[in-house]
Write an enzyme that holds these catalytic residues in place. Structure first.
Site, PDB file in Angstrom:
ATOM      1  N   GLY A   1       3.353 -70.208   1.369  1.00 48.46           N
ATOM      2  CA  GLY A   1       2.525 -69.729   3.021  1.00 48.46           C
ATOM      3  C   GLY A   1       3.765 -69.341   4.365  1.00 48.46           C
ATOM      4  O   GLY A   1       4.252 -70.671   4.658  1.00 48.46           O
ATOM      5  N   CYS A   2       3.863 -68.539   4.472  1.00 51.82           N
ATOM      6  CA  CYS A   2       4.170 -68.856   6.000  1.00 51.82           C
ATOM      7  C   CYS A   2       3.880 -69.610   7.037  1.00 51.82           C
ATOM      8  O   CYS A   2       4.528 -70.470   7.993  1.00 51.82           O
ATOM      9  CB  CYS A   2       4.144 -67.302   6.667  1.00 51.82           C
ATOM     10  N   VAL A   3       2.553 -69.700   7.644  1.00 56.21           N
ATOM     11  CA  VAL A   3       1.754 -70.591   8.143  1.00 56.21           C
ATOM     12  C   VAL A   3       0.749 -71.680   7.483  1.00 56.21           C
ATOM     13  O   VAL A   3      -0.483 -72.024   6.342  1.00 56.21           O
ATOM     14  CB  VAL A   3       0.857 -69.450   9.003  1.00 56.21           C
TER      15      VAL A   3
END
Lengths: 174, 104
Positions: free
Chosen positions: B102-104
């Site tokens: 995931g990016c965050v």
């Protein structure tokens, strides 16, 4: 054949020496996210991160306004309808109620990815060691002081202060 | 996929050294992985690692720092203290899981 020498990932030293400065100049909901996502990712990689909020981006660190960022499809030709992926015609972007709906929809889609809303995202960035700065000219223009800003904003600084502070940093303007 | 000898047994790893088989991991191996990257494990560290292992089993992906905070209840600040500089990758490595996607 098993390797005798273990493969160990190289996580580098605790301080990478890398520094990043992100200038957040937009206050629309969609444009608040790029700086936050990149800043957060950089912190997770051990990079020193400074976020500088200026002009419309100033709303992102304003105690009250940061909870009410809006998104509008007006003038956004990359906006596609949720069904069928058809490009939204601009006459539709102007109809009453579209802006609150589009804001709700965008936030809803972002939440689905478990990405936090702007105030929580800034909490996380701050907890990860990120530095938040307000722009002096934007504060003066809007007649705002430190009292109006999030507690974790470290100061209201001039453009020259920022340039001095980010010596050797990689700069992103959003 | 390379394999390597750890604690007298053969384990599967990717090119960077992250374990690729969930079931090849146990706490002893976790301790060895932590040693490899210079993390001195305490009870607090193990609680986080246990959460990551359990969460991966139910979700099929490695938890990001955000998820470890929001779902696991371990504040991001604590994660940075326990696994300095690069918490997401270090936690995943010790827990024998892939890097979070995931990016965050």
């Amino acid at each position: 054949m098993a390797n005798t020498q273990p493969i160990v990932p190289n996580f580098g030293s605790e301080s990478t020496g890398r520094k990043m400065a992100i200038i957040c100049s937009k206050g629309n909901l969609d444009m608040a996210y790029p700086g936050l996502i990149l800043g957060n990712a950089a912190l997770g990689e051990g990079v020193e991160v400074h976020l500088f909020f200026t002009f419309w981006g100033f709303d992102m660190i304003h105690k009250k306004r940061q909870k009410k960022l809006k998104f509008s499809p007006v003038g956004n030709f990359a906006m596609h309808l949720p069904i069928g992926g058809i490009r939204m015609p601009q006459w539709l972007a102007w109809i009453p109620g579209m802006q609150p709906f589009a804001t709700w929809y965008l936030q809803h889609e972002i939440n689905k990815l478990q990405v936090p809303e702007v105030p929580d995202f800034l909490d996380q960035i701050s907890a990860s060691g990120g530095h938040l700065w307000g722009c002096k000219m934007s504060a003066d223009m809007n007649k705002l002081t430190m009292k109006d800003l999030r507690e974790d904003v470290e100061g209201i600084i001039t453009a020259a202060d920022f340039i001095e502070m980010t010596d050797g940093a990689q700069v992103l303007f959003i | 996929m390379p394999t390597q000898d750890m604690l007298g047994r053969e384990v599967h790893v990717d090119d960077e050294g992250f374990l690729t088989e969930y079931d090849e991991w146990d706490e002893k191996l976790g301790a060895e992985l932590a040693k490899n990257i210079g993390v001195a494990m305490t009870d607090e560290h193990w609680k986080v690692i246990t959460f990551l292992r359990t969460d991966y089993k139910s979700q099929g992906t490695t938890a990001t720092t955000r998820r470890v905070d929001a779902v696991g209840g371990f504040p991001v600040k604590l994660q940075f203290q326990l696994f300095p500089a690069k918490p997401a990758k270090k936690m995943a490595y010790i827990a024998g899981l892939p890097k979070p996607a995931g990016c965050v």
